[in-house]
Design a protein around this motif. Sequence first.
Motif, PDB file in Angstrom:
ATOM      1  N   PRO A  96       0.720  -1.605   0.329  1.00  0.00           N
ATOM      2  CA  PRO A  96      -0.071  -0.049   0.389  1.00  0.00           C
ATOM      3  C   PRO A  96       1.256   1.432   0.130  1.00  0.00           C
ATOM      4  N   VAL A  97       2.522   0.895   0.210  1.00  0.00           N
ATOM      5  CA  VAL A  97       3.219   2.864   0.586  1.00  0.00           C
ATOM      6  C   VAL A  97       3.755   2.797  -0.529  1.00  0.00           C
ATOM      7  N   THR A  98       3.718   1.377  -2.432  1.00  0.00           N
ATOM      8  CA  THR A  98       4.185   1.643  -2.904  1.00  0.00           C
ATOM      9  C   THR A  98       4.059   2.724  -4.210  1.00  0.00           C
ATOM     10  N   THR A  99       4.661   3.744  -4.453  1.00  0.00           N
ATOM     11  CA  THR A  99       4.120   4.743  -4.860  1.00  0.00           C
ATOM     12  C   THR A  99       3.874   4.493  -6.417  1.00  0.00           C
ATOM     13  N   LEU A 100       3.200   5.369  -7.229  1.00  0.00           N
ATOM     14  CA  LEU A 100       2.567   4.882  -8.409  1.00  0.00           C
ATOM     15  C   LEU A 100       3.314   4.795  -9.747  1.00  0.00           C
ATOM     16  N   ALA A 101       4.360   5.673  -9.559  1.00  0.00           N
ATOM     17  CA  ALA A 101       5.119   5.365 -10.067  1.00  0.00           C
ATOM     18  C   ALA A 101       6.017   4.671 -10.092  1.00  0.00           C
ATOM     19  N   GLU A 102       6.459   3.713  -8.879  1.00  0.00           N
ATOM     20  CA  GLU A 102       7.333   2.937  -9.033  1.00  0.00           C
ATOM     21  C   GLU A 102       6.059   0.987  -9.584  1.00  0.00           C
ATOM     22  N   ALA A 103       5.114   1.464  -8.792  1.00  0.00           N
ATOM     23  CA  ALA A 103       4.128   0.349  -9.140  1.00  0.00           C
ATOM     24  C   ALA A 103       4.272   0.137 -10.705  1.00  0.00           C
ATOM     25  N   GLU A 104       3.206   1.291 -11.629  1.00  0.00           N
ATOM     26  CA  GLU A 104       3.815   1.443 -12.540  1.00  0.00           C
ATOM     27  C   GLU A 104       4.802   1.321 -13.583  1.00  0.00           C
ATOM     28  N   ASP A 105       5.886   1.107 -13.051  1.00  0.00           N
ATOM     29  CA  ASP A 105       6.905   0.788 -14.057  1.00  0.00           C
ATOM     30  C   ASP A 105       7.514  -0.726 -13.818  1.00  0.00           C
ATOM     31  N   ALA A 106       6.721  -1.425 -12.329  1.00  0.00           N
ATOM     32  CA  ALA A 106       7.196  -3.007 -12.803  1.00  0.00           C
ATOM     33  C   ALA A 106       5.936  -3.887 -13.153  1.00  0.00           C
ATOM     34  N   MET A 107       5.090  -3.110 -13.118  1.00  0.00           N
ATOM     35  CA  MET A 107       3.969  -3.575 -14.601  1.00  0.00           C
ATOM     36  C   MET A 107       3.921  -3.395 -15.924  1.00  0.00           C
ATOM     37  N   ARG A 108       4.438  -2.532 -16.251  1.00  0.00           N
ATOM     38  CA  ARG A 108       5.058  -2.413 -17.815  1.00  0.00           C
ATOM     39  C   ARG A 108       6.180  -3.506 -17.144  1.00  0.00           C
ATOM     40  N   ILE A 109       7.569  -3.264 -17.058  1.00  0.00           N
ATOM     41  CA  ILE A 109       8.882  -4.375 -17.080  1.00  0.00           C
ATOM     42  C   ILE A 109       8.444  -5.597 -17.363  1.00  0.00           C
ATOM     43  N   ARG A 110       6.940  -5.718 -16.222  1.00  0.00           N
ATOM     44  CA  ARG A 110       6.418  -7.821 -16.631  1.00  0.00           C
ATOM     45  C   ARG A 110       5.441  -7.781 -17.115  1.00  0.00           C
ATOM     46  N   GLN A 111       4.650  -6.381 -17.621  1.00  0.00           N
ATOM     47  CA  GLN A 111       3.465  -6.394 -19.110  1.00  0.00           C
ATOM     48  C   GLN A 111       2.287  -7.083 -17.962  1.00  0.00           C
ATOM     49  N   LEU A 112       1.899  -6.502 -16.868  1.00  0.00           N
ATOM     50  CA  LEU A 112       0.938  -6.733 -16.163  1.00  0.00           C
ATOM     51  C   LEU A 112       0.511  -5.497 -16.337  1.00  0.00           C
ATOM     52  N   GLY A 113      -1.403  -5.772 -15.951  1.00  0.00           N
ATOM     53  CA  GLY A 113      -2.255  -5.399 -16.202  1.00  0.00           C
ATOM     54  C   GLY A 113      -2.672  -4.642 -14.840  1.00  0.00           C
ATOM     55  N   ALA A 114      -2.388  -5.617 -13.750  1.00  0.00           N
ATOM     56  CA  ALA A 114      -3.124  -5.320 -12.192  1.00  0.00           C
ATOM     57  C   ALA A 114      -2.023  -5.936 -11.288  1.00  0.00           C
ATOM     58  N   LEU A 115      -1.813  -5.739 -10.331  1.00  0.00           N
ATOM     59  CA  LEU A 115      -2.200  -6.628  -9.306  1.00  0.00           C
ATOM     60  C   LEU A 115      -2.433  -6.238  -7.764  1.00  0.00           C
ATOM     61  N   PRO A 116      -2.530  -7.291  -6.806  1.00  0.00           N
ATOM     62  CA  PRO A 116      -3.213  -7.224  -6.042  1.00  0.00           C
ATOM     63  C   PRO A 116      -2.196  -6.187  -4.802  1.00  0.00           C
ATOM     64  N   VAL A 117      -3.153  -4.999  -3.917  1.00  0.00           N
ATOM     65  CA  VAL A 117      -2.376  -4.538  -3.005  1.00  0.00           C
ATOM     66  C   VAL A 117      -2.524  -6.005  -2.136  1.00  0.00           C
ATOM     67  N   VAL A 118      -1.191  -5.507  -0.922  1.00  0.00           N
ATOM     68  CA  VAL A 118      -1.174  -6.373   0.244  1.00  0.00           C
ATOM     69  C   VAL A 118      -0.688  -6.058   1.521  1.00  0.00           C
ATOM     70  N   ASP A 119      -1.435  -6.142   2.259  1.00  0.00           N
ATOM     71  CA  ASP A 119      -0.769  -5.162   3.737  1.00  0.00           C
ATOM     72  C   ASP A 119       0.311  -6.576   4.149  1.00  0.00           C
ATOM     73  N   GLY A 120       0.437  -6.082   5.614  1.00  0.00           N
ATOM     74  CA  GLY A 120       1.662  -6.939   5.900  1.00  0.00           C
ATOM     75  C   GLY A 120       1.423  -8.234   6.264  1.00  0.00           C
ATOM     76  N   GLN A 121       0.373  -8.274   6.803  1.00  0.00           N
ATOM     77  CA  GLN A 121       0.348  -9.876   7.033  1.00  0.00           C
ATOM     78  C   GLN A 121      -0.149 -10.771   5.284  1.00  0.00           C
ATOM     79  N   GLY A 122       0.228 -10.064   4.237  1.00  0.00           N
ATOM     80  CA  GLY A 122      -0.321 -10.842   3.232  1.00  0.00           C
ATOM     81  C   GLY A 122      -2.197 -10.940   3.196  1.00  0.00           C
ATOM     82  N   CYS A 123      -2.663 -10.239   3.603  1.00  0.00           N
ATOM     83  CA  CYS A 123      -4.113 -10.054   3.022  1.00  0.00           C
ATOM     84  C   CYS A 123      -4.548  -8.670   1.538  1.00  0.00           C
ATOM     85  N   ALA A 124      -5.043  -9.821   0.854  1.00  0.00           N
ATOM     86  CA  ALA A 124      -5.499  -8.657  -0.208  1.00  0.00           C
ATOM     87  C   ALA A 124      -6.584  -7.687   0.527  1.00  0.00           C
ATOM     88  N   LEU A 125      -6.170  -5.941   0.171  1.00  0.00           N
ATOM     89  CA  LEU A 125      -6.710  -5.043   0.305  1.00  0.00           C
ATOM     90  C   LEU A 125      -7.174  -4.514  -1.186  1.00  0.00           C
TER      91      LEU A 125
END
Length: 132
Positions: A96-125
């Motif tokens: 949840p604390v990942t910046t938009l720019a970091e997440a977008e860059d990672a997704m473009r590199i891996r060619q993903l359209g979406a990523l789950p956002v998880v808390d410190g316990q691994g639960c999907a937020l």
Amino acid sequence: MTLVQMQPRPKSNAHATVTEVMEAAGPRVCDDMSVEVALSVMAAARTGRLVVCDQDGQCTGLVTRAELAAVRDGSAYTDRVRLRDLLGDHRLFTSPVTTLAEAEDAMRIRQLGALPVVDGQGCALGVFALSG
């Protein structure tokens, strides 16, 4: 003559996080679910993706309708294929604390359209999806 007032485009906030723009996680399903059942859940929920969790409720990834349909239509498909068998590179998450720019860059590199956002316990937020 009608005047149109132009508003300057908001500058992107370099410190904005995925939490500020993520979508609701939507349906969560267990990783032992079959492909056919998962496709039925998607159809009933009118969604194009599912958050996949293990028996302990920990998010293990994300699957899309297109991915599941491709697997089902493949020559190696059997009704014994489970979602956990398909996750492979989709075991990627963002915090949840990942910046938009970091997440977008990672997704473009891996060619993903979406990523789950998880808390410190691994639960999907929620789910962070690229907008274009």
